[in-house]
Design a protein around this motif. Structure first.
Motif, PDB file in Angstrom:
ATOM      1  N   THR A   8      -2.528   4.888  -6.181  1.00 42.64           N
ATOM      2  CA  THR A   8      -1.889   5.991  -5.463  1.00 42.64           C
ATOM      3  C   THR A   8      -0.922   5.525  -4.381  1.00 42.64           C
ATOM      4  O   THR A   8      -0.118   6.318  -3.892  1.00 42.64           O
ATOM      5  CB  THR A   8      -2.963   6.862  -4.773  1.00 42.64           C
ATOM      6  OG1 THR A   8      -3.731   6.033  -3.883  1.00 42.64           O
ATOM      7  CG2 THR A   8      -3.890   7.508  -5.784  1.00 42.64           C
ATOM      8  N   GLY A   9      -1.032   4.249  -3.991  1.00 44.54           N
ATOM      9  CA  GLY A   9      -0.205   3.767  -2.895  1.00 44.54           C
ATOM     10  C   GLY A   9      -0.681   4.249  -1.537  1.00 44.54           C
ATOM     11  O   GLY A   9       0.049   4.170  -0.545  1.00 44.54           O
ATOM     12  N   ILE A  10      -1.918   4.766  -1.475  1.00 46.73           N
ATOM     13  CA  ILE A  10      -2.478   5.257  -0.206  1.00 46.73           C
ATOM     14  C   ILE A  10      -3.454   4.212   0.335  1.00 46.73           C
ATOM     15  O   ILE A  10      -4.360   3.786  -0.377  1.00 46.73           O
ATOM     16  CB  ILE A  10      -3.197   6.619  -0.417  1.00 46.73           C
ATOM     17  CG1 ILE A  10      -2.190   7.648  -0.957  1.00 46.73           C
ATOM     18  CG2 ILE A  10      -3.843   7.107   0.871  1.00 46.73           C
ATOM     19  CD1 ILE A  10      -2.815   8.941  -1.430  1.00 46.73           C
ATOM     20  N   PRO A  11      -3.283   3.776   1.588  1.00 50.30           N
ATOM     21  CA  PRO A  11      -4.137   2.718   2.151  1.00 50.30           C
ATOM     22  C   PRO A  11      -5.615   3.111   2.146  1.00 50.30           C
ATOM     23  O   PRO A  11      -5.950   4.290   2.316  1.00 50.30           O
ATOM     24  CB  PRO A  11      -3.627   2.571   3.592  1.00 50.30           C
ATOM     25  CG  PRO A  11      -2.273   3.207   3.616  1.00 50.30           C
ATOM     26  CD  PRO A  11      -2.271   4.259   2.548  1.00 50.30           C
ATOM     27  N   VAL A  12      -6.485   2.107   1.965  1.00 45.39           N
ATOM     28  CA  VAL A  12      -7.939   2.338   1.927  1.00 45.39           C
ATOM     29  C   VAL A  12      -8.455   3.087   3.168  1.00 45.39           C
ATOM     30  O   VAL A  12      -9.226   4.040   3.026  1.00 45.39           O
ATOM     31  CB  VAL A  12      -8.697   0.995   1.711  1.00 45.39           C
ATOM     32  CG1 VAL A  12     -10.201   1.161   1.954  1.00 45.39           C
ATOM     33  CG2 VAL A  12      -8.451   0.472   0.291  1.00 45.39           C
ATOM     34  N   PRO A  13      -8.036   2.722   4.404  1.00 46.34           N
ATOM     35  CA  PRO A  13      -8.544   3.471   5.573  1.00 46.34           C
ATOM     36  C   PRO A  13      -8.201   4.959   5.513  1.00 46.34           C
ATOM     37  O   PRO A  13      -8.983   5.805   5.956  1.00 46.34           O
ATOM     38  CB  PRO A  13      -7.827   2.809   6.760  1.00 46.34           C
ATOM     39  CG  PRO A  13      -7.398   1.477   6.268  1.00 46.34           C
ATOM     40  CD  PRO A  13      -7.149   1.616   4.810  1.00 46.34           C
ATOM     41  N   THR A  14      -7.022   5.290   4.953  1.00 46.38           N
ATOM     42  CA  THR A  14      -6.620   6.697   4.827  1.00 46.38           C
ATOM     43  C   THR A  14      -7.533   7.408   3.832  1.00 46.38           C
ATOM     44  O   THR A  14      -7.985   8.530   4.076  1.00 46.38           O
ATOM     45  CB  THR A  14      -5.149   6.798   4.367  1.00 46.38           C
ATOM     46  OG1 THR A  14      -4.336   6.035   5.262  1.00 46.38           O
ATOM     47  CG2 THR A  14      -4.662   8.232   4.352  1.00 46.38           C
ATOM     48  N   VAL A  48      -3.468  15.807  -1.046  1.00 45.02           N
ATOM     49  CA  VAL A  48      -3.836  15.858   0.377  1.00 45.02           C
ATOM     50  C   VAL A  48      -2.774  15.131   1.218  1.00 45.02           C
ATOM     51  O   VAL A  48      -2.356  15.612   2.265  1.00 45.02           O
ATOM     52  CB  VAL A  48      -5.242  15.256   0.610  1.00 45.02           C
ATOM     53  CG1 VAL A  48      -5.516  15.050   2.097  1.00 45.02           C
ATOM     54  CG2 VAL A  48      -6.304  16.161  -0.010  1.00 45.02           C
ATOM     55  N   ARG A  49      -2.322  13.991   0.718  1.00 46.10           N
ATOM     56  CA  ARG A  49      -1.298  13.279   1.469  1.00 46.10           C
ATOM     57  C   ARG A  49      -0.020  14.111   1.579  1.00 46.10           C
ATOM     58  O   ARG A  49       0.615  14.191   2.630  1.00 46.10           O
ATOM     59  CB  ARG A  49      -0.970  11.916   0.865  1.00 46.10           C
ATOM     60  CG  ARG A  49       0.028  11.173   1.768  1.00 46.10           C
ATOM     61  CD  ARG A  49       0.342   9.784   1.314  1.00 46.10           C
ATOM     62  NE  ARG A  49       0.872   9.792  -0.044  1.00 46.10           N
ATOM     63  CZ  ARG A  49       1.304   8.709  -0.670  1.00 46.10           C
ATOM     64  NH1 ARG A  49       1.248   7.548  -0.059  1.00 46.10           N
ATOM     65  NH2 ARG A  49       1.778   8.778  -1.892  1.00 46.10           N
TER      66      ARG A  49
END
Lengths: 214, 214
Positions: A8-14, A48-49
């Motif tokens: 997804t290209g979304i960082p793990v913490p996010t 959500v992003r």
């Protein structure tokens, strides 16, 4: 989760934050510190992003919307109600003559257009609030052009319903489209409106002073 | 200040806050703990409150806008630039194929409409960002209806310029109208769009299930 982040290209913490806030369901545990995530997780994460970045919505509102999308009991005729939740400002007008006049103006507009039974919608209260405030600060010219803004809004809503399509039997998809389309559409329309202002103004005020480099 | 509060209906602590944040100039001191406020103070106070309540703008952006209104050197051709400041979200799209495709789509749209020289505007970047995100989350139907949203935006911008009028020689008034009209207009258009959605959807989906109480 590392894999999901890569897809997804979304960082793990996010991703962890979204799960903790109840916006995305946790994966199916497959061992200690391991969980399985499906395609629906990736899709929900991107959604959500998108809502946090461009929808201009709070986490609480997004959580509420996700619950509506996941609610299998939601009726078709409730569908557009979900979009109402994405009105970012829902400020009540102060009681007084400005509010009464604003309400009268809006009721006349709805009557002229045959838009019925809308006085209980949150968007109705917001519109009254904006019109009352415009009256208080003396922007009567803008209130007098209410039909022009209603034309623009109607054009946008017709486009929204073309995007949604005539078939709303896939409710999950339909609610999702309404919610994303409405909230992201606000930002899209606002930015296009500014571009159109500049383009039209340049023609309108050309030669009224100022250097014309092009 | 108590008098000013009574005239405007704005609480004294709020007035103090606006003065401290540099949004409203302090009154002319006439003694210890006494100051004189004029009609222009009342007008500016109502304006600032309107922008904070319905304009969806941060204090920093409002301060910046008030400085532009107060700037006597502002040129006519800069006028619409002031409205650009009120783009609420100015998020840059992540580099990648979605951004490139979004830019191509938007450039085609501007070309079709003859809207020239807009690629350096903040609103251009916002529109690219929204379109790229819609692409990433798979909302291609919405991107395909871009012309419908541009029609709505153009209608709104034409209304904006009717409100502004052909004469922009009173610069202070003109900048104020553009700024207030653009930011509060976003909220007005968004609320009318939701009302139009509900009204149109009710006709469109009537009888597709759900009880019809009315």
């Amino acid at each position: 989760m590392a894999e999901l982040s890569e897809t997804t290209g979304i960082p793990v913490p996010t991703i962890k934050y979204y799960i903790r806030e109840g916006l995305v369901s946790p994966g199916r545990p497959t061992g200690r510190n391991q969980a399985e995530y499906g395609e629906e997780h990736a899709r929900r994460l991107r959604l959500v992003r998108a809502l946090t970045e461009y929808g201009n919505l709070s986490i609480a509102v997004i959580r509420d919307l996700m619950e509506q999308i996941d609610n299998p009991g939601l009726q078709e005729f409730m569908l557009l109600g979900a979009a109402q939740k994405t009105v970012t400002r829902r400020q009540e007008a102060r009681p007084g003559p400005s509010k009464e006049e604003a309400q009268r103006r809006l009721d006349d507009l709805l009557e002229r257009r045959g838009w019925k039974g809308l006085t209980e919608e949150p968007a109705y209260r917001t519109a009254v609030g904006v019109l009352a405030t415009l009256d208080e600060v003396g922007y009567h010219d803008m209130i007098d052009e209410l039909d022009g803004y209603a034309d623009a809004a109607q054009r946008a809503a017709e486009t929204d319903l073309r995007v949604l399509g005539p078939d709303v039997s896939d409710r999950e998809r339909a609610v999702e489209i309404v919610v994303v389309g409405t909230s992201m559409g606000d930002t899209l329309i606002a930015s296009l409106r500014r571009l159109a202002q500049v383009a039209i103004a340049e023609r309108m005020y050309a030669g009224q002073g100022g250097s014309d480099a092009e």
